[in-house]
Motif scaffolding. Structure first.
Motif, PDB file in Angstrom:
ATOM      1  N   ILE A  27       0.738  -0.993   0.041  1.00 20.62           N
ATOM      2  CA  ILE A  27      -0.050  -0.047  -0.056  1.00 20.62           C
ATOM      3  C   ILE A  27       0.724   1.083   0.030  1.00 20.62           C
ATOM      4  CG2 ILE A  27      -1.748   1.327   1.431  1.00 20.62           C
ATOM      5  CD1 ILE A  27      -2.589  -1.247   2.337  1.00 20.62           C
ATOM      6  N   ARG A  28       0.596   1.971  -0.984  1.00 26.21           N
ATOM      7  CA  ARG A  28       1.426   3.313  -0.842  1.00 26.21           C
ATOM      8  C   ARG A  28       0.774   4.357   0.109  1.00 26.21           C
ATOM      9  NH1 ARG A  28       1.634   7.506  -6.050  1.00 26.21           N
ATOM     10  NH2 ARG A  28       2.573   9.056  -5.165  1.00 26.21           N
ATOM     11  N   VAL A  29       1.426   4.950   0.917  1.00 27.85           N
ATOM     12  CA  VAL A  29       0.907   6.161   1.785  1.00 27.85           C
ATOM     13  C   VAL A  29       1.472   7.210   1.485  1.00 27.85           C
ATOM     14  CG1 VAL A  29       0.809   6.789   4.064  1.00 27.85           C
ATOM     15  CG2 VAL A  29       1.006   4.400   3.651  1.00 27.85           C
ATOM     16  N   VAL A  30       0.481   8.146   0.977  1.00 27.07           N
ATOM     17  CA  VAL A  30       0.854   9.674   0.865  1.00 27.07           C
ATOM     18  C   VAL A  30       0.451  10.586   1.497  1.00 27.07           C
ATOM     19  CG1 VAL A  30       0.116  11.516  -0.901  1.00 27.07           C
ATOM     20  CG2 VAL A  30       0.364   9.207  -1.726  1.00 27.07           C
ATOM     21  N   VAL A  31       1.458  11.273   2.470  1.00 27.22           N
ATOM     22  CA  VAL A  31       1.128  12.295   3.383  1.00 27.22           C
ATOM     23  C   VAL A  31       0.904  13.555   2.754  1.00 27.22           C
ATOM     24  CG1 VAL A  31       1.931  13.507   5.500  1.00 27.22           C
ATOM     25  CG2 VAL A  31       2.650  11.272   4.990  1.00 27.22           C
ATOM     26  N   GLY A  32      -0.455  14.057   3.051  1.00 29.57           N
ATOM     27  CA  GLY A  32      -0.623  15.532   2.425  1.00 29.57           C
ATOM     28  C   GLY A  32      -2.240  15.648   2.561  1.00 29.57           C
ATOM     29  N   GLU A  33      -2.782  17.034   2.467  1.00 24.35           N
ATOM     30  CA  GLU A  33      -4.353  17.293   2.357  1.00 24.35           C
ATOM     31  C   GLU A  33      -4.904  17.200   1.343  1.00 24.35           C
ATOM     32  OE1 GLU A  33      -5.847  20.403   4.644  1.00 24.35           O
ATOM     33  OE2 GLU A  33      -3.939  20.751   6.034  1.00 24.35           O
ATOM     34  N   SER A  34      -6.173  16.620   1.150  1.00 20.12           N
ATOM     35  CA  SER A  34      -6.774  16.514  -0.188  1.00 20.12           C
ATOM     36  C   SER A  34      -7.506  17.842  -0.183  1.00 20.12           C
ATOM     37  CB  SER A  34      -7.403  15.285   0.060  1.00 20.12           C
ATOM     38  OG  SER A  34      -7.220  14.266   0.255  1.00 20.12           O
ATOM     39  N   PRO A  35      -7.875  18.299  -1.552  1.00 19.66           N
ATOM     40  CA  PRO A  35      -7.504  17.521  -2.849  1.00 19.66           C
ATOM     41  C   PRO A  35      -6.019  17.892  -3.215  1.00 19.66           C
ATOM     42  CG  PRO A  35      -8.854  19.737  -3.366  1.00 19.66           C
ATOM     43  CD  PRO A  35      -8.637  19.435  -1.887  1.00 19.66           C
ATOM     44  N   ALA A  36      -5.366  18.626  -2.852  1.00 17.88           N
ATOM     45  CA  ALA A  36      -3.871  18.918  -3.497  1.00 17.88           C
ATOM     46  C   ALA A  36      -3.162  17.578  -3.489  1.00 17.88           C
ATOM     47  CB  ALA A  36      -3.152  19.984  -2.345  1.00 17.88           C
ATOM     48  N   ALA A  37      -3.129  16.627  -2.779  1.00 15.34           N
ATOM     49  CA  ALA A  37      -2.356  15.689  -2.410  1.00 15.34           C
ATOM     50  C   ALA A  37      -2.872  14.438  -3.458  1.00 15.34           C
ATOM     51  CB  ALA A  37      -2.487  14.836  -1.119  1.00 15.34           C
ATOM     52  N   LEU A  38      -3.915  14.747  -4.465  1.00  9.13           N
ATOM     53  CA  LEU A  38      -4.696  13.807  -5.036  1.00  9.13           C
ATOM     54  C   LEU A  38      -4.235  13.627  -6.430  1.00  9.13           C
ATOM     55  CD1 LEU A  38      -8.253  13.930  -3.550  1.00  9.13           C
ATOM     56  CD2 LEU A  38      -6.485  12.345  -3.190  1.00  9.13           C
ATOM     57  N   ASP A  39      -2.922  14.314  -6.965  1.00  5.65           N
ATOM     58  CA  ASP A  39      -2.367  14.125  -8.098  1.00  5.65           C
ATOM     59  C   ASP A  39      -1.898  12.568  -8.206  1.00  5.65           C
ATOM     60  OD1 ASP A  39      -1.297  14.394 -10.825  1.00  5.65           O
ATOM     61  OD2 ASP A  39       0.277  15.664 -10.052  1.00  5.65           O
ATOM     62  N   LEU A  40      -2.788  11.496  -8.564  1.00  8.28           N
ATOM     63  CA  LEU A  40      -2.432  10.300  -8.600  1.00  8.28           C
ATOM     64  C   LEU A  40      -2.998   9.422  -9.628  1.00  8.28           C
ATOM     65  CD1 LEU A  40      -3.390   9.839  -4.937  1.00  8.28           C
ATOM     66  CD2 LEU A  40      -0.790  10.148  -5.337  1.00  8.28           C
ATOM     67  N   GLU A  41      -2.241   8.267  -9.751  1.00  5.23           N
ATOM     68  CA  GLU A  41      -2.955   7.423 -10.752  1.00  5.23           C
ATOM     69  C   GLU A  41      -4.468   7.190 -10.917  1.00  5.23           C
ATOM     70  OE1 GLU A  41      -2.731   2.684 -12.254  1.00  5.23           O
ATOM     71  OE2 GLU A  41      -1.338   3.583 -10.682  1.00  5.23           O
ATOM     72  N   PRO A  42      -5.103   7.377 -11.757  1.00  3.27           N
ATOM     73  CA  PRO A  42      -6.531   7.437 -11.727  1.00  3.27           C
ATOM     74  C   PRO A  42      -6.830   6.077 -11.211  1.00  3.27           C
ATOM     75  CG  PRO A  42      -6.009   8.106 -13.960  1.00  3.27           C
ATOM     76  CD  PRO A  42      -4.628   7.669 -13.390  1.00  3.27           C
ATOM     77  N   PRO A  43      -7.908   6.147 -10.335  1.00  2.94           N
ATOM     78  CA  PRO A  43      -8.489   4.938  -9.484  1.00  2.94           C
ATOM     79  C   PRO A  43      -9.427   4.044  -9.975  1.00  2.94           C
ATOM     80  CG  PRO A  43      -9.465   6.790  -8.335  1.00  2.94           C
ATOM     81  CD  PRO A  43      -8.396   7.335  -9.703  1.00  2.94           C
ATOM     82  N   ASP A  44      -9.613   2.844  -9.891  1.00  3.10           N
ATOM     83  CA  ASP A  44     -11.013   2.222  -9.918  1.00  3.10           C
ATOM     84  C   ASP A  44     -11.920   2.368  -8.952  1.00  3.10           C
ATOM     85  OD1 ASP A  44      -9.853   0.579 -12.555  1.00  3.10           O
ATOM     86  OD2 ASP A  44      -8.433   0.199 -10.742  1.00  3.10           O
ATOM     87  N   ALA A  45     -11.429   2.827  -7.748  1.00  4.32           N
ATOM     88  CA  ALA A  45     -12.645   3.020  -6.778  1.00  4.32           C
ATOM     89  C   ALA A  45     -12.123   4.159  -6.008  1.00  4.32           C
ATOM     90  CB  ALA A  45     -12.826   1.678  -6.015  1.00  4.32           C
ATOM     91  N   VAL A  46     -12.789   4.739  -5.195  1.00  3.93           N
ATOM     92  CA  VAL A  46     -12.417   5.695  -4.107  1.00  3.93           C
ATOM     93  C   VAL A  46     -13.328   5.693  -3.083  1.00  3.93           C
ATOM     94  CG1 VAL A  46     -12.270   8.155  -3.761  1.00  3.93           C
ATOM     95  CG2 VAL A  46     -11.857   7.290  -6.059  1.00  3.93           C
ATOM     96  N   PHE A  47     -12.695   5.634  -1.621  1.00  5.01           N
ATOM     97  CA  PHE A  47     -13.395   5.674  -0.596  1.00  5.01           C
ATOM     98  C   PHE A  47     -12.913   7.102   0.167  1.00  5.01           C
ATOM     99  CE2 PHE A  47     -13.156   4.887   4.130  1.00  5.01           C
ATOM    100  CZ  PHE A  47     -14.382   4.929   4.301  1.00  5.01           C
ATOM    101  N   ILE A  48     -13.910   7.758   0.388  1.00  4.56           N
ATOM    102  CA  ILE A  48     -13.676   9.099   1.193  1.00  4.56           C
ATOM    103  C   ILE A  48     -14.221   8.965   2.650  1.00  4.56           C
ATOM    104  CG2 ILE A  48     -13.727  11.611   1.309  1.00  4.56           C
ATOM    105  CD1 ILE A  48     -14.915  11.554  -1.546  1.00  4.56           C
ATOM    106  N   GLY A  49     -12.961   8.751   3.597  1.00  2.00           N
ATOM    107  CA  GLY A  49     -13.574   8.401   4.841  1.00  2.00           C
ATOM    108  C   GLY A  49     -13.228   9.556   5.714  1.00  2.00           C
ATOM    109  N   GLY A  50     -12.577  10.714   5.230  1.00  2.00           N
ATOM    110  CA  GLY A  50     -12.345  11.992   5.959  1.00  2.00           C
ATOM    111  C   GLY A  50     -12.069  13.129   4.965  1.00  2.00           C
ATOM    112  N   GLY A  51     -12.334  14.314   5.472  1.00  2.00           N
ATOM    113  CA  GLY A  51     -12.223  15.347   4.521  1.00  2.00           C
ATOM    114  C   GLY A  51     -13.272  15.758   3.584  1.00  2.00           C
ATOM    115  N   LEU A  52     -14.448  15.185   3.963  1.00  2.00           N
ATOM    116  CA  LEU A  52     -15.831  15.516   2.971  1.00  2.00           C
ATOM    117  C   LEU A  52     -15.813  16.900   2.893  1.00  2.00           C
ATOM    118  CD1 LEU A  52     -18.303  12.686   3.592  1.00  2.00           C
ATOM    119  CD2 LEU A  52     -17.422  13.627   1.337  1.00  2.00           C
ATOM    120  N   THR A  53     -15.764  17.724   4.044  1.00  2.00           N
ATOM    121  CA  THR A  53     -16.256  19.120   3.927  1.00  2.00           C
ATOM    122  C   THR A  53     -15.259  20.000   3.303  1.00  2.00           C
ATOM    123  OG1 THR A  53     -15.510  19.183   5.995  1.00  2.00           O
ATOM    124  CG2 THR A  53     -17.885  18.806   5.959  1.00  2.00           C
ATOM    125  N   ALA A  54     -13.935  19.407   3.162  1.00  2.00           N
ATOM    126  CA  ALA A  54     -12.959  20.321   2.268  1.00  2.00           C
ATOM    127  C   ALA A  54     -13.340  20.549   1.076  1.00  2.00           C
ATOM    128  CB  ALA A  54     -11.625  19.735   2.683  1.00  2.00           C
TER     129      ALA A  54
END
Length: 411
Positions: free
Chosen positions: A280-307
């Motif tokens: 598992i790759r761990v990325v330290v950073g705040e979303s959405p700025a930290a989400l410059d990543l390989e396109p996913p097949d699925a996304v789970f948002i467990g925190g930061g929904l109101t950002a």
């Protein structure tokens, strides 16, 4: 054309005539130093560089005008260099002549059915990858693993060492400390081992309270619907439990855990290793700025929904046919979900769990915080857009009863 020849510990004597003829016609012979010493003849012998993969394209390019032979242990297409070369060059430029694999030879010696055995390669990989394959009564073959590390991970397993298989120095024994470097470990698992079905006990994780609880986690994974080879973004990962259980469903599943807290991010890495999915790759950073990543097949948002921008970024990055699941426990985050449900559709579900707990000398139900889950699937794109009939572009979340719109950004 590159010819890849599988060779065993019996060396030249164990090769069939066709394989010998192929090797004899080569000008350059590549392989490990041990393998190169097994073959007689006048070749330019090239030992693999270290690290191999980054240097392999240049190495092949330097000898592109010559007939290249490559030596591989056993079956080159079974955790071997053959598959690497095919991925790099294409199947039309690689010819593979297989030899019996070490797994086939090990099963032959033990009387095991190869089709009923799990094979795990730890060559150049962390030993923790073995953990998800340890189940009561199962038989596992480990390629390239350290006997001491494997024994530590499977303390109740019966372990057999099979070394130098097929060669004159072949030996089958149980002395882990005396194992030859060229060995296979055969495990007969004991009673230990955890299920790969999502919903592991909460105490299986190191956490500070930021953990998707067991029952909700099981529902969340069911909605994410992991399939082999797919990539998950676990956004606001907390302890990383969703990413861990996504990856435990199949060895080919991958995950990126995004967490703004360095302390929690380190905890995600420890949980991943302890539970057998250290990739598992761990990325330290705040979303959405930290989400410059390989396109996913699925996304789970467990925190930061109101950002601002988090849901937009996740939805825009999601591959067609991909699933997005978001969980909310506060009124503010629930309002975000209901707005996006009005905009994109999907399903809203509320999960309320109560657990039995002592009440004085009796037992009663102790309710957990209710959790709202929103699950939506990104439409498959094609000549037609993913916009629902009658939708008007640009409508904001929740700006009308039953509103369903897809903006240009979402497409």
């Amino acid at each position: 054309m590159i010819t890849v020849v599988g060779i065993g510990a019996d060396g030249w004597d164990g090769l069939p005539p066709a394989a010998r003829r192929e090797l004899a016609s080569c000008q350059v012979l590549m392989g490990s130093s041990r393998q190169l010493d097994l073959v007689p003849g006048e070749f330019e012998r090239v030992a693999w560089p270290s690290p191999l993969l980054p240097n392999l394209p240049d190495l092949l390019a330097r000898h592109a005008d010559r007939r290249i032979g490559v030596l591989a242990s056993g079956d080159p297409g079974f955790h071997g260099i053959g598959t690497t070369l095919v991925r790099l060059l294409g199947a039309d430029r690689v010819r593979v002549l297989p030899h019996p694999s070490s797994a086939s030879l090990a099963c032959a010696r033990l009387g095991w059915a190869l089709d009923e055995v799990t094979v795990v390669s730890l060559v150049g990989k962390p030993a923790a990858l073995l953990v998800p394959h340890l189940h009561p009564g199962r038989r596992v073959l480990v390629l390239g693993g350290s006997p001491a590390e494997v024994a530590a991970l499977a303390p109740d397993a019966r372990i057999t060492v099979l070394e130098q298989l097929g060669g004159p120095r072949e030996r089958v024994h149980a002395d882990l400390a005396a194992a030859d470097p060229l060995h296979v470990l055969a495990l007969e698992c004991g009673r230990d081992g955890a299920s790969t079905t999502p919903g592991r006990p909460d105490d299986a994780y190191e956490h500070d309270g930021q953990l998707t609880k067991r029952e909700v986690r099981a529902v969340t994974l069911a909605l994410l619907a992991p399939r082999p080879g797919e990539l998950l973004w676990d956004v606001g990962a907390g302890a990383g439990s969703v990413a861990v259980e996504w990856c435990r469903t199949h060895p080919a599943c991958r995950a990126v855990a995004v967490e703004k807290s360095p302390e929690r991010a380190a905890r995600v890495g420890r949980n991943a290793t302890a539970l057998g999915v250290p990739g598992i790759r761990v990325v330290v950073g705040e979303s959405p700025a930290a989400l410059d990543l390989e396109p996913p097949d699925a996304v789970f948002i467990g925190g930061g929904l109101t950002a601002p921008g988090v849901v937009e970024r996740c939805w825009a990055a999601l591959r067609p046919g991909g699933r997005l699941v978001a969980n909310a426990v506060t009124l503010e985050s629930e309002a975000v979900l209901t707005g996006w449900h009005a905009r994109l559709g999907g399903e809203l579900t509320r999960v309320e769990v109560s657990r039995a707990a002592p009440i004085g000398g009796f037992t009663g139900w102790r309710p957990q915080k209710p959790v709202t889950l929103w699950a939506v699937t990104r439409p498959w794109t094609g000549p037609e857009s993913g916009t629902r009939p009658g939708a008007e572009s640009g409508t904001q979340p929740g700006t009308g009863p039953g509103t369903r719109s897809v903006t240009e950004e979402e497409q």
